[in-house]
Design a protein around this motif. Structure first.
Motif, short mmCIF file in Angstrom:
data_model
loop_
_atom_site.label_atom_id
_atom_site.label_comp_id
_atom_site.label_asym_id
_atom_site.label_seq_id
_atom_site.Cartn_x
_atom_site.Cartn_y
_atom_site.Cartn_z
N SER A 91 0.84 -1.18 0.00
CA SER A 91 0.00 0.00 0.00
C SER A 91 0.89 1.24 0.00
CB SER A 91 -0.91 0.00 1.23
OG SER A 91 -1.72 1.15 1.22
N ALA A 92 0.48 2.25 -0.76
CA ALA A 92 1.26 3.48 -0.86
C ALA A 92 1.52 4.10 0.50
CB ALA A 92 0.54 4.47 -1.78
N HIS A 93 0.55 4.01 1.39
CA HIS A 93 0.75 4.63 2.71
C HIS A 93 1.87 3.95 3.50
CE1 HIS A 93 -1.58 1.29 4.47
NE2 HIS A 93 -1.08 1.68 5.63
N GLN A 94 2.08 2.64 3.28
CA GLN A 94 3.15 1.93 3.98
C GLN A 94 4.52 2.45 3.55
OE1 GLN A 94 1.76 -1.96 2.73
NE2 GLN A 94 1.35 -2.50 4.87
N ILE A 95 4.67 2.73 2.27
CA ILE A 95 5.95 3.25 1.78
C ILE A 95 6.19 4.64 2.34
CG2 ILE A 95 7.16 4.04 -0.29
CD1 ILE A 95 5.86 1.65 -1.76
N LEU A 96 5.16 5.49 2.29
CA LEU A 96 5.32 6.86 2.81
C LEU A 96 5.64 6.85 4.30
CD1 LEU A 96 2.42 8.60 0.86
CD2 LEU A 96 4.89 8.80 0.43
N GLY A 104 16.59 -0.39 5.64
CA GLY A 104 17.21 -1.44 4.83
C GLY A 104 16.81 -1.41 3.37
N ALA A 105 16.31 -0.25 2.91
CA ALA A 105 15.91 -0.13 1.51
C ALA A 105 15.92 1.34 1.10
CB ALA A 105 14.51 -0.70 1.30
N VAL A 106 16.08 1.55 -0.20
CA VAL A 106 16.01 2.89 -0.76
C VAL A 106 14.74 2.97 -1.59
CG1 VAL A 106 17.09 4.51 -2.38
CG2 VAL A 106 18.51 3.12 -0.86
N HIS A 107 13.93 3.97 -1.32
CA HIS A 107 12.73 4.24 -2.12
C HIS A 107 13.04 5.46 -2.99
CE1 HIS A 107 11.15 1.96 1.32
NE2 HIS A 107 10.24 1.54 0.47
#
Length: 118
Positions: free
Chosen positions: A79-84, A96-99
């Motif tokens: 879900s987009a909100h999880q990334i934000l 541990g990740a690059v968005h």
């Protein structure tokens, strides 16, 4: 080029040492509406060595797995909100990740008036 398939219609997985060939195969699969996962593999020798751990890595190669499965179920969806939220809560090193900026912009667009569909 079209993605080759088994007699039952299932798309074939590609294994190659050529990253450009892997990316081309993935792009073709995506253009056909298929789902793609690219993974790197280590080529080792367990005939002369007693285990994978003992064998040196002789080469890297690429797997392009292609599926017709629906990506909206389970682990292939976010879900987009999880990334934000992840980006706001911690640094890439902590998470541990690059968005990338284009992904973040798309997530923000989902919640803007233009992208909400309302």
């Amino acid at each position: 080029m079209t993605i080759p398939r088994e007699p039952n219609g299932r798309p074939l997985t590609l294994y190659t040492m050529d990253l450009n060939a892997a990316l081309t195969y993935a792009q073709e699969a995506l253009s056909e509406g298929l789902n793609v996962a690219i993974k790197d593999w280590d080529l080792r020798d367990t005939t002369r060595y007693s285990s994978f751990q003992e064998s040196p890595v002789f080469a890297k190669y690429w797997q392009v797995a292609v599926t017709t499965d629906d990506s909206a179920h389970g682990y292939r969806s976010t879900s987009a909100h999880q990334i934000l939220e992840a980006v706001k809560m911690c640094t890439p090193e902590e998470y541990g990740a690059v968005h990338t900026e284009d992904l973040l912009a798309e997530c923000q667009r989902v919640y803007s008036n233009k992208g909400s569909g309302r």
